[in-house]
Motif scaffolding. Structure first.
Motif, PDB file in Angstrom:
ATOM      1  N   LEU A  87     -76.840 -29.376  37.842  1.00 45.50           N
ATOM      2  CA  LEU A  87     -76.615 -29.818  38.985  1.00 45.50           C
ATOM      3  C   LEU A  87     -77.335 -31.155  39.015  1.00 45.50           C
ATOM      4  N   LEU A  88     -76.594 -32.470  39.138  1.00 49.74           N
ATOM      5  CA  LEU A  88     -77.112 -33.794  39.120  1.00 49.74           C
ATOM      6  C   LEU A  88     -77.271 -34.437  40.695  1.00 49.74           C
ATOM      7  N   PHE A  89     -78.401 -34.979  40.802  1.00 46.83           N
ATOM      8  CA  PHE A  89     -78.690 -35.478  42.139  1.00 46.83           C
ATOM      9  C   PHE A  89     -78.893 -37.067  41.918  1.00 46.83           C
ATOM     10  N   ASP A  90     -78.307 -37.881  42.822  1.00 42.19           N
ATOM     11  CA  ASP A  90     -78.376 -39.417  42.565  1.00 42.19           C
ATOM     12  C   ASP A  90     -78.988 -39.862  43.707  1.00 42.19           C
ATOM     13  N   GLU A  91     -80.256 -40.288  43.607  1.00 41.73           N
ATOM     14  CA  GLU A  91     -81.111 -40.513  44.740  1.00 41.73           C
ATOM     15  C   GLU A  91     -80.786 -39.867  46.145  1.00 41.73           C
ATOM     16  N   PRO A  92     -81.065 -38.216  46.058  1.00 41.54           N
ATOM     17  CA  PRO A  92     -80.700 -37.613  47.103  1.00 41.54           C
ATOM     18  C   PRO A  92     -81.276 -37.761  48.645  1.00 41.54           C
ATOM     19  N   THR A  93     -82.150 -38.495  48.542  1.00 43.74           N
ATOM     20  CA  THR A  93     -82.864 -39.060  49.765  1.00 43.74           C
ATOM     21  C   THR A  93     -83.028 -40.403  50.108  1.00 43.74           C
ATOM     22  N   SER A  94     -82.318 -41.324  49.385  1.00 41.96           N
ATOM     23  CA  SER A  94     -82.379 -42.762  49.679  1.00 41.96           C
ATOM     24  C   SER A  94     -81.583 -43.041  51.085  1.00 41.96           C
ATOM     25  N   ALA A  95     -80.607 -42.332  51.595  1.00 43.05           N
ATOM     26  CA  ALA A  95     -80.038 -42.566  52.623  1.00 43.05           C
ATOM     27  C   ALA A  95     -80.439 -41.792  53.959  1.00 43.05           C
ATOM     28  N   LEU A  96     -81.779 -41.058  53.675  1.00 44.88           N
ATOM     29  CA  LEU A  96     -82.362 -40.062  54.953  1.00 44.88           C
ATOM     30  C   LEU A  96     -83.182 -40.932  55.627  1.00 44.88           C
ATOM     31  N   ASP A  97     -83.557 -40.799  56.788  1.00 43.35           N
ATOM     32  CA  ASP A  97     -84.577 -41.138  57.584  1.00 43.35           C
ATOM     33  C   ASP A  97     -85.952 -40.530  57.043  1.00 43.35           C
ATOM     34  N   PRO A  98     -87.065 -41.204  57.177  1.00 41.64           N
ATOM     35  CA  PRO A  98     -88.137 -40.522  56.499  1.00 41.64           C
ATOM     36  C   PRO A  98     -88.655 -39.059  56.778  1.00 41.64           C
ATOM     37  N   GLU A  99     -88.254 -38.746  58.002  1.00 40.63           N
ATOM     38  CA  GLU A  99     -88.733 -37.456  58.682  1.00 40.63           C
ATOM     39  C   GLU A  99     -87.841 -36.412  58.298  1.00 40.63           C
ATOM     40  N   LEU A 100     -86.725 -36.768  57.462  1.00 41.54           N
ATOM     41  CA  LEU A 100     -85.780 -35.787  56.992  1.00 41.54           C
ATOM     42  C   LEU A 100     -85.879 -35.543  55.455  1.00 41.54           C
ATOM     43  N   VAL A 101     -86.700 -36.508  54.815  1.00 42.98           N
ATOM     44  CA  VAL A 101     -86.715 -36.217  53.335  1.00 42.98           C
ATOM     45  C   VAL A 101     -87.331 -35.012  52.991  1.00 42.98           C
ATOM     46  N   GLY A 102     -88.495 -34.572  53.546  1.00 43.09           N
ATOM     47  CA  GLY A 102     -89.251 -33.453  53.138  1.00 43.09           C
ATOM     48  C   GLY A 102     -88.328 -32.143  53.053  1.00 43.09           C
ATOM     49  N   GLY A 103     -87.327 -32.144  53.988  1.00 45.90           N
ATOM     50  CA  GLY A 103     -86.383 -30.971  53.978  1.00 45.90           C
ATOM     51  C   GLY A 103     -85.621 -30.739  52.741  1.00 45.90           C
ATOM     52  N   VAL A 104     -85.120 -31.865  52.408  1.00 45.62           N
ATOM     53  CA  VAL A 104     -84.319 -32.086  51.243  1.00 45.62           C
ATOM     54  C   VAL A 104     -84.951 -31.717  49.978  1.00 45.62           C
ATOM     55  N   ILE A 105     -86.099 -32.315  49.921  1.00 43.41           N
ATOM     56  CA  ILE A 105     -86.989 -32.188  48.914  1.00 43.41           C
ATOM     57  C   ILE A 105     -87.466 -30.750  48.664  1.00 43.41           C
ATOM     58  N   ALA A 106     -87.712 -30.002  49.887  1.00 39.74           N
ATOM     59  CA  ALA A 106     -88.134 -28.472  49.655  1.00 39.74           C
ATOM     60  C   ALA A 106     -86.966 -27.730  49.124  1.00 39.74           C
ATOM     61  N   ILE A 107     -85.769 -28.021  49.636  1.00 39.87           N
ATOM     62  CA  ILE A 107     -84.632 -27.275  48.880  1.00 39.87           C
ATOM     63  C   ILE A 107     -84.596 -27.519  47.412  1.00 39.87           C
ATOM     64  N   MET A 108     -84.890 -28.767  46.916  1.00 38.83           N
ATOM     65  CA  MET A 108     -84.674 -29.193  45.426  1.00 38.83           C
ATOM     66  C   MET A 108     -85.577 -28.389  44.518  1.00 38.83           C
ATOM     67  N   LYS A 109     -86.989 -28.437  45.207  1.00 40.99           N
ATOM     68  CA  LYS A 109     -88.056 -27.775  44.634  1.00 40.99           C
ATOM     69  C   LYS A 109     -87.562 -26.144  44.516  1.00 40.99           C
ATOM     70  N   GLU A 110     -86.937 -25.610  45.589  1.00 41.91           N
ATOM     71  CA  GLU A 110     -86.724 -24.140  45.229  1.00 41.91           C
ATOM     72  C   GLU A 110     -85.451 -23.904  44.292  1.00 41.91           C
ATOM     73  N   LEU A 111     -84.672 -24.845  44.209  1.00 38.61           N
ATOM     74  CA  LEU A 111     -83.688 -24.642  43.245  1.00 38.61           C
ATOM     75  C   LEU A 111     -84.374 -24.724  41.835  1.00 38.61           C
ATOM     76  N   ALA A 112     -85.264 -25.583  41.841  1.00 40.37           N
ATOM     77  CA  ALA A 112     -86.054 -25.822  40.480  1.00 40.37           C
ATOM     78  C   ALA A 112     -86.935 -24.385  40.106  1.00 40.37           C
ATOM     79  N   ARG A 113     -87.584 -23.742  41.085  1.00 46.12           N
ATOM     80  CA  ARG A 113     -88.219 -22.682  40.952  1.00 46.12           C
ATOM     81  C   ARG A 113     -87.102 -21.464  40.436  1.00 46.12           C
TER      82      ARG A 113
END
Length: 249
Positions: free
Chosen positions: A166-192
């Motif tokens: 799975l490739l991610f190209d700047e997955p949070t760059s288009a998000l408002d700052p308060e929404l970044v954490g939710g997407v990062i949490a999903i990606m961390k879970e995928l890594a785990r």
């Protein structure tokens, strides 16, 4: 997944100049570097969305792309097209069909690419959207969703295809700052969970916590690559040091 001596030009402008990376299964590889350095083109090449001018890209032991300088790149064979389906990509712009509901955005690739039946595609789409907390939003158009919700739909769509990488190209760059954490949490879970991921990002906290390897790409070349903490805390190259210094303020 591996890329070996990959070159890519647009006209006279060299975008990738002999780039090589190796990403073992079940690992997370983060790519960092300045804008315009070739990171997005590298990801699109890894996904088979850009035809390389030279070098080789493999998914496992199978060749996705191979080219030699000066030769016209051959068209993908049917076997390579099937191999391409094992590589999922989530872009910074979401790439959702604006006139299709969230669930239809997830269903369509399943039906058109994997030839799943309508009922099977619907069941898979419902399951993936529910897993990302989107069950109550599946009938909404993208314009009715927040940026974070649209990004989750895009990730659900990619995962529904059961990719090997799975490739991610700047997955949070288009998000408002308060929404970044939710997407990062999903990606961390995928890594785990052991999803093989290649992530272009400026989110150094994600890199530090989830990446096995970090590669610094600048001016179309790999300037530095190594274990995450080594690159982020004790970079060997001055260009990497300057880049990280700017990011850290």
């Amino acid at each position: 997944m591996t890329a070996t001596a990959v070159r890519k030009s647009f006209g006279s402008k060299v975008i990738l100049d002999g780039v090589s990376i190796s990403v073992p299964p079940r690992s997370t590889h983060v790519i960092i570097g300045p804008s315009g350095g070739g990171k997005s083109t590298l990801l699109r090449s890894l996904a088979g969305l850009e035809t390389i001018d030279a070098g080789e890209i493999r998914v496992g032991s199978d060749v996705l792309q191979s080219a030699t300088d000066g030769e016209r790149a051959p068209r993908m064979t049917s076997a390579q097209i099937r191999l391409q389906r094992r590589v999922g990509m989530v872009s910074q712009g979401f790439d959702l069909f604006p006139h299709k509901r969230a669930i239809e955005n997830v269903e369509l690739p399943l039906r058109l690419v994997l030839h799943r039946s309508k009922d099977e595609a619907r069941a898979i789409a419902e399951r993936e959207l529910a897993a990302f907390g989107l069950a109550d939003h599946q009938d909404k158009l993208p314009g009715q969703l927040s940026g974070g919700q649209k990004q989750r739909v895009a990730i659900a769509r990619a995962l529904a295809m059961r990719p090997g990488v799975l490739l991610f190209d700047e997955p949070t760059s288009a998000l408002d700052p308060e929404l970044v954490g939710g997407v990062i949490a999903i990606m961390k879970e995928l890594a785990r969970e052991g999803m093989t991921m290649i992530v272009v990002t400026h989110e150094m906290q994600f890199a530090a916590e989830a990446a096995d390897t970090v590669t610094f790409v600048s001016e179309g070349r790999v300037a530095e690559s190594g274990p995450t903490l080594q690159v982020l805390r004790s970079p060997a190259q001055e260009a990497t040091k300057r880049f990280l210094s700017r990011l850290n303020g």
